[in-house]
Design a protein around this motif. Structure first.
Motif, PDB file in Angstrom:
ATOM      1  N   LEU A   1       0.533  -1.312   0.025  1.00  0.00           N
ATOM      2  CA  LEU A   1       0.093  -0.196  -0.091  1.00  0.00           C
ATOM      3  C   LEU A   1       0.432   1.351  -0.358  1.00  0.00           C
ATOM      4  O   LEU A   1       0.329   2.229  -0.402  1.00  0.00           O
ATOM      5  N   GLY A   2       1.781   1.433   0.676  1.00  0.00           N
ATOM      6  CA  GLY A   2       2.677   2.851   0.542  1.00  0.00           C
ATOM      7  C   GLY A   2       3.325   2.322   2.637  1.00  0.00           C
ATOM      8  O   GLY A   2       4.159   0.960   3.014  1.00  0.00           O
ATOM      9  N   CYS A   3       4.613   3.287   2.173  1.00  0.00           N
ATOM     10  CA  CYS A   3       5.146   3.730   3.760  1.00  0.00           C
ATOM     11  C   CYS A   3       6.215   4.960   4.220  1.00  0.00           C
ATOM     12  O   CYS A   3       4.962   5.806   2.668  1.00  0.00           O
ATOM     13  N   GLU A   4       6.123   5.381   4.864  1.00  0.00           N
ATOM     14  CA  GLU A   4       6.399   6.647   5.062  1.00  0.00           C
ATOM     15  C   GLU A   4       7.495   6.608   6.412  1.00  0.00           C
ATOM     16  O   GLU A   4       7.425   5.247   7.094  1.00  0.00           O
ATOM     17  N   PHE A   5       8.479   7.653   6.392  1.00  0.00           N
ATOM     18  CA  PHE A   5       9.349   7.918   7.256  1.00  0.00           C
ATOM     19  C   PHE A   5       8.378   7.624   8.771  1.00  0.00           C
ATOM     20  O   PHE A   5       7.345   8.331   9.237  1.00  0.00           O
ATOM     21  N   SER A   6       8.968   7.461  10.172  1.00  0.00           N
ATOM     22  CA  SER A   6       8.637   6.948  11.030  1.00  0.00           C
ATOM     23  C   SER A   6       9.559   7.954  12.236  1.00  0.00           C
ATOM     24  O   SER A   6       9.906   9.540  11.529  1.00  0.00           O
ATOM     25  N   TRP A   7       9.203   8.050  13.074  1.00  0.00           N
ATOM     26  CA  TRP A   7      10.316   8.762  14.268  1.00  0.00           C
ATOM     27  C   TRP A   7      11.558   9.599  13.625  1.00  0.00           C
ATOM     28  O   TRP A   7      11.683   9.816  14.730  1.00  0.00           O
ATOM     29  N   HIS A   8      12.837   8.540  13.880  1.00  0.00           N
ATOM     30  CA  HIS A   8      13.991   8.799  13.172  1.00  0.00           C
ATOM     31  C   HIS A   8      14.300   8.285  11.329  1.00  0.00           C
ATOM     32  O   HIS A   8      13.287   8.054  10.717  1.00  0.00           O
ATOM     33  N   PRO A   9      14.837   9.262  10.547  1.00  0.00           N
ATOM     34  CA  PRO A   9      14.646   8.976   9.661  1.00  0.00           C
ATOM     35  C   PRO A   9      15.352   7.611   8.608  1.00  0.00           C
ATOM     36  O   PRO A   9      15.301   7.670   7.738  1.00  0.00           O
ATOM     37  N   LYS A  10      15.691   7.033   9.240  1.00  0.00           N
ATOM     38  CA  LYS A  10      15.820   5.565   8.684  1.00  0.00           C
ATOM     39  C   LYS A  10      15.878   4.786   9.543  1.00  0.00           C
ATOM     40  O   LYS A  10      15.596   3.232   9.752  1.00  0.00           O
ATOM     41  N   ILE A  11      13.963   5.045   9.630  1.00  0.00           N
ATOM     42  CA  ILE A  11      13.038   3.719  10.095  1.00  0.00           C
ATOM     43  C   ILE A  11      11.856   4.171   9.526  1.00  0.00           C
ATOM     44  O   ILE A  11      11.551   5.520   9.259  1.00  0.00           O
ATOM     45  N   LEU A  12      11.048   3.357   8.383  1.00  0.00           N
ATOM     46  CA  LEU A  12      10.327   3.180   8.266  1.00  0.00           C
ATOM     47  C   LEU A  12       9.299   2.642   8.683  1.00  0.00           C
ATOM     48  O   LEU A  12       8.628   0.966   9.304  1.00  0.00           O
ATOM     49  N   ILE A  13       8.195   3.143   8.274  1.00  0.00           N
ATOM     50  CA  ILE A  13       7.002   2.069   8.035  1.00  0.00           C
ATOM     51  C   ILE A  13       6.117   1.756   6.772  1.00  0.00           C
ATOM     52  O   ILE A  13       5.892   2.670   6.357  1.00  0.00           O
ATOM     53  N   VAL A  14       6.385   0.650   6.717  1.00  0.00           N
ATOM     54  CA  VAL A  14       5.748  -0.128   5.331  1.00  0.00           C
ATOM     55  C   VAL A  14       4.717  -1.065   5.311  1.00  0.00           C
ATOM     56  O   VAL A  14       4.549  -2.066   6.164  1.00  0.00           O
ATOM     57  N   ALA A  15       3.802  -0.617   4.598  1.00  0.00           N
ATOM     58  CA  ALA A  15       2.200  -1.445   4.450  1.00  0.00           C
ATOM     59  C   ALA A  15       1.812  -1.746   3.888  1.00  0.00           C
ATOM     60  O   ALA A  15       2.224  -2.038   2.429  1.00  0.00           O
ATOM     61  N   ARG A  16       1.240  -3.191   3.779  1.00  0.00           N
ATOM     62  CA  ARG A  16       1.127  -4.112   3.141  1.00  0.00           C
ATOM     63  C   ARG A  16      -0.721  -4.432   3.382  1.00  0.00           C
ATOM     64  O   ARG A  16      -1.134  -3.874   4.324  1.00  0.00           O
ATOM     65  N   SER A  17      -1.374  -4.976   2.337  1.00  0.00           N
ATOM     66  CA  SER A  17      -2.934  -4.822   2.479  1.00  0.00           C
ATOM     67  C   SER A  17      -3.177  -5.887   3.473  1.00  0.00           C
ATOM     68  O   SER A  17      -4.650  -6.050   3.950  1.00  0.00           O
ATOM     69  N   ASP A  18      -2.796  -6.352   4.265  1.00  0.00           N
ATOM     70  CA  ASP A  18      -2.447  -7.588   5.676  1.00  0.00           C
ATOM     71  C   ASP A  18      -1.723  -7.596   6.731  1.00  0.00           C
ATOM     72  O   ASP A  18      -2.360  -7.942   7.699  1.00  0.00           O
ATOM     73  N   ALA A  19      -0.850  -6.172   6.333  1.00  0.00           N
ATOM     74  CA  ALA A  19       0.392  -6.180   7.687  1.00  0.00           C
ATOM     75  C   ALA A  19       1.248  -5.104   7.487  1.00  0.00           C
ATOM     76  O   ALA A  19       0.994  -4.682   6.233  1.00  0.00           O
ATOM     77  N   VAL A  20       1.592  -4.761   8.330  1.00  0.00           N
ATOM     78  CA  VAL A  20       2.409  -3.193   8.285  1.00  0.00           C
ATOM     79  C   VAL A  20       3.634  -3.388   9.408  1.00  0.00           C
ATOM     80  O   VAL A  20       3.578  -4.694  10.292  1.00  0.00           O
ATOM     81  N   PHE A  21       4.634  -3.228   8.955  1.00  0.00           N
ATOM     82  CA  PHE A  21       5.886  -3.755   8.921  1.00  0.00           C
ATOM     83  C   PHE A  21       6.429  -2.344   9.352  1.00  0.00           C
ATOM     84  O   PHE A  21       6.481  -1.022   8.373  1.00  0.00           O
TER      85      PHE A  21
END
Length: 890
Positions: free
Chosen positions: A284-304
């Motif tokens: 689905l998409g990705c966004e930066f988290s609280w640190h510039p080297k940490i990402l939130i990556v979303a899939r249709s069944d889970a988020v990592f």
């Protein structure tokens, strides 16, 4: 007992009664600190800023058939069904849903520092392969649009030769960090390529300049999402369809502006092999988290959570589709939209087919808040601070809540459905105390009020006439054309801050916001929205519901060669009833028919006698408008049903025989050159009040046959009771004041009469209620209260609060028979018949059953269920409050 935050978050808002994480927003509450959370477009505030073909999407989108390809070919061309099936098989699966093509906002805003200007970017060109932009500024309370000298929008020199999927901008917090003339960064990606720009201030002309930095082409896999880092403006990431993630840092090329760079980027070493996924799962998409080297990556069944601070990326699952338990089906449900929520980088929002979830990266697999959204395939999420939506407020009563609150906008640009979900920390009440023990924890959130609708286009109207008109217009295009392609859709929008919003008017007591939207017709508009306590349902005069050819559909009406058949119903009586002049229309009809030749009597006298007997056995008192009696009430009955019985009791026998008859007296009618038998419901044999809501439908088709013979059952009413009573007054020669009385006024008088009788024979609900002007407050009759009465009343009158404010008082006020407590106490404890149900409910329960006695097995099961039921009653606060207010003893 108070429970922890994690337990409370398991119950989504709008799915359970008294949600533990819901704070009500009610103006009547003395300790309400939230303020109004509904935003309505102000009528007459919609203004067109610019209309240009450059703003409209290219007219190349083909109409996607809703029918199967084989059915589409057979109905639009002389192709036999067998050939249509072969053609369909050669083309493979059907085309996808068109909604994903409208998943992204086509309008993006970039604020110019130290000025009152904002740059609006959007795709333009014959194939939406160029970046177009214009400048919006606020001068003297009015918006000004700056475009090129040629009268068209500004365009970038770079063309991509592929349609732009999305444009993403990123402002530069400190312009001195890079070049002093830089305003921000921009990236635009197509299906297989990403292009980066730096936005510079203009020279003497003041027109911003888009300077191309470089591009990256992915030849083997399509692009899913791309985003900027909020902390380091030069960083961006790109997520591909196969799950690969690329990191791009523009800092090393900012001093080489003018050269076209083929950026390679850095592929993150993310191994998804150990993350189980279904075959249908999509990224689905990705966004930066609280640190510039940490990402939130979303899939249709889970988020990592992807941590690439070390050489080997660390992956951790922080959300999945099954974490909502019973409120989400893991087999059929999936995540449809994903977005970062808030500026801290910890929270993110997810939308599935049923739920909207607010999650925290620090609490894996445990949603912070959940809502049941009730939207159809939402694919877009955006988040705003409440202070931005309630800007320029004329009072500071709710200023504290505005600073702490957030709003999530969820919906679909294609389906034109949007809802606003407000949340924030628990606020102290008027006495300064906190609502719960967790109120002081900064990461605890409550839903602020229930979700509310938001008319993003400003064209939706909640009135019945407009809703009905829109439903008819949806059927106007050919069957294979989506009605959305004929409507002026919102393709992009943006909400301006308080410093760029138009000044609030005198009626903006609680503040509001200014919305800029891009329509599919090529119009750029702005409109003012105001914060309010309730959704405005009144019809807007500036609402235009007409569907048009707006470039999304190339089908011309003349190409539809198949004949159209329309059937028109003459509803003159219903229309006159709604207008309040039914009596005059009936009089005119009588005068017209009296001059015509008399026809032979169609009723058989012998049939009349039989019908009279059947009516009397059903509880009718023919032609005797006697005093109103509640003796025949055997089940919970509305005031409207009592009024209907009172009207029928005053009708003459002749009119009753018009309303109730047998099937043998109904002739077949001609419909589409065929004779069809009329169908009515059979009057029940047991005594009931009209309109006989407990009767069963008849079991037959619309044609009598040798197998289904014509029945002699009593059916009806075949004519509405208001029409019969009006006809009775007209033929009876009643006074003109009575005949010309509007249906609304007549209903109010009859409602008052029944309520006066009810105060004498029924005890009433003594709880607080916002009475309608037509209602009579039973609480004002102090002599008839329950405490002063020396004997129990046989009936009970109460108001159904769930009907309010959508129903007329005649439907929301009900009368029920109360169980005789003395009779229950004298009954033997060895009762085995239907009387065993008398002590589980204060309202008398009547059964149409011949059951006399229950066996020992049935009684054992009954006692178990009765104990569970009584225990549930004791713990159910609304029921206990109902008994207390009504002074009913259990």
């Amino acid at each position: 007992m108070d429970f922890d935050q994690e337990w409370k978050s398991k119950f989504p808002i709008n799915t359970v009664f008294k949600s533990p994480l819901l704070l009500a927003s009610d103006p009547s509450s003395s300790n309400s600190q939230l303020g109004p959370l509904v935003f309505n477009p102000k009528p007459g505030s919609r203004t067109e800023l610019l209309s240009s073909p450059s703003l409209a999407p290219p007219p190349v989108l083909p109409p996607l058939p809703q029918l199967s390809l084989a059915r589409f070919l057979s109905t639009t061309s002389p192709v036999p069904p067998s050939a249509s099936s072969k053609i369909e098989a050669s083309f493979g699966p059907e085309q996808a849903d068109p909604a994903p093509g409208f998943a992204h906002n086509r309008l993006q805003f970039l604020r110019c520092p130290d000025s009152s200007e904002v740059i609006a970017f959007f795709p333009t060109g014959d194939n939406s392969d160029q970046i177009g932009f214009l400048i919006l500024s606020l001068e003297d309370g009015k918006f000004d649009v700056k475009i090129g000298e040629d009268g068209d929008v500004f365009r970038s020199k770079k063309r991509f030769y592929h349609s732009i999927v999305r444009i993403v901008v990123n402002s530069i917090p400190d312009s001195g960090k890079c070049m002093s003339s830089s305003v921000g960064y921009l990236l635009a990606y197509t299906m297989y390529s990403v292009h980066w720009f730096v936005v510079r201030r203009g020279g003497n002309s003041g027109v911003p300049v888009l300077v191309f930095l470089g591009s990256k082409v992915f030849k083997t896999c399509s692009i899913v999402h791309a985003c900027w880092s909020p902390e380091l403006p030069e960083l961006s990431v790109v997520l591909l369809e196969n799950g690969n993630i690329y990191l791009f840092d523009l800092e090393h090329i900012l001093h080489k502006v003018g050269l076209e760079h083929n950026l390679k980027g850095t592929q993150l070493r993310v191994l998804w092999n150990h993350t189980a996924s279904s075959k249908s799962a999509k990224w689905l998409g990705c966004e930066f988290s609280w640190h510039p080297k940490i990402l939130i990556v979303a899939r249709s069944d889970a988020v990592f959570l992807v941590d690439f601070r070390s050489e080997q990326c660390i992956i951790r699952c922080i959300a999945n589709i099954g974490m909502s338990g019973i409120y989400a089906s893991t087999e059929k449900d999936q995540f449809l939209a994903f977005s970062r929520a808030g500026s801290d980088g910890f929270h993110f929002a997810l939308a599935s087919n049923k739920l909207l979830l607010l999650c925290d990266t620090r609490k894996p697999l445990k949603p912070v808040l959940q809502w049941s959204h009730g939207l159809d395939r939402p694919c877009y999420i955006d988040m705003f601070k409440l202070s931005k939506l309630r800007s320029n407020s004329k009072q500071d009563t709710y200023e504290h809540a505005s600073k702490l609150g957030f709003c999530i906008l969820l919906g679909s640009l294609w389906n034109c459905e949007w809802s606003l979900f407000c949340y924030g920390p628990p606020l102290p009440d008027a006495r300064g105390s906190s609502p719960s023990k967790v109120s002081g924890i900064c990461d605890s959130f409550y839903a602020w009020g229930l979700p509310s609708e938001l008319s993003l286009s400003g064209r939706e109207c909640g009135s019945g006439s407009c809703l009905l008109q829109e439903e008819f217009l949806k059927k106007s295009p050919p069957q294979w054309v989506d009605w959305q392609r004929k409507r002026d859709l919102v393709l992009g929008f943006g909400i301006l801050g308080s410093d760029l919003s138009s000044p609030a008017s005198d009626d903006d007591e609680y503040g509001g916001f200014t919305l800029i939207r891009l329509m599919s017709s090529g119009k750029l508009e702005y409109q003012r929205y105001s914060a309010s306590w309730d959704v405005e349902r009144s019809c807007q005069k500036d609402v235009n519901l007409s569907f048009m050819d707006n470039g999304l559909c190339s089908v011309v009406e003349d190409d539809y060669k198949f004949p159209k058949r329309f059937k028109y119903l003459k509803l003159d009586y219903l229309y006159s009833f709604l207008k309040g002049n039914l009596a005059s229309v009936v009089e005119a009809k009588i005068e017209k028919t009296s001059s015509c030749p008399k026809e032979k009597e169609s009723f058989d006298p012998a049939c009349h006698v039989a019908l009279c007997k059947m009516l009397k056995s059903s509880g009718f008192q023919l032609g005797s408008p006697s005093a109103l009696s509640f003796d025949d009430i055997r089940s919970p009955t509305t005031i409207g049903e009592i009024i209907s019985r009172k009207k029928c009791a005053g009708l003459s026998t002749e009119l009753l025989l018009l309303a109730f008859s047998g099937y043998s007296e109904f002739l077949e009618v001609l419909l589409d050159q065929k004779k069809v038998s009329l169908e009515f419901l059979v009057v029940p044999e047991t005594v009931q009040l009209q309109p006989f809501v407990l009767r069963e439908p008849s079991f037959r088709s619309n044609k009598w046959s040798n197998k289904v013979h014509r029945s002699d059952a009593l059916v009806g009413p075949v004519l509405p009771v208001p029409f019969l009573s009006t006809l009775h007054r007209v033929r009876d020669g009643s006074s003109e004041a009575s005949v010309e009385l509007s249906s609304e006024a007549e209903l109010s008088l009859q409602f008052g009469e029944v309520m006066q009788v009810a105060t004498k024979v029924a005890m009433s609900d003594s709880g607080p209620e916002a009475h309608d002007e037509r209602a009579i407050s039973l609480a004002d009759d102090r002599e008839e209260t329950w405490t002063a009465s020396q004997q129990e009343k046989p009936f009970f009158l109460y108001h159904v609060g769930s009907f309010k404010p959508y129903a007329h008082p005649v439907c929301s006020h009900m009368v029920s028979k109360v169980v005789d407590s003395k009779a229950i106490s004298t009954k033997s404890t060895d009762a085995t018949g239907l009387e065993i149900f008398d002590d589980i409910c204060p309202i008398k329960m009547m059964f149409n059953s011949s059951q006399q006695d229950f066996g020992s097995t049935e009684l054992t099961i009954y006692n178990i269920l009765k104990g569970q039921y009584l225990k549930r009653q004791e713990s159910f606060d609304p029921y206990q409050d109902f008994l207390s207010r009504c002074k009913l003893q259990k």
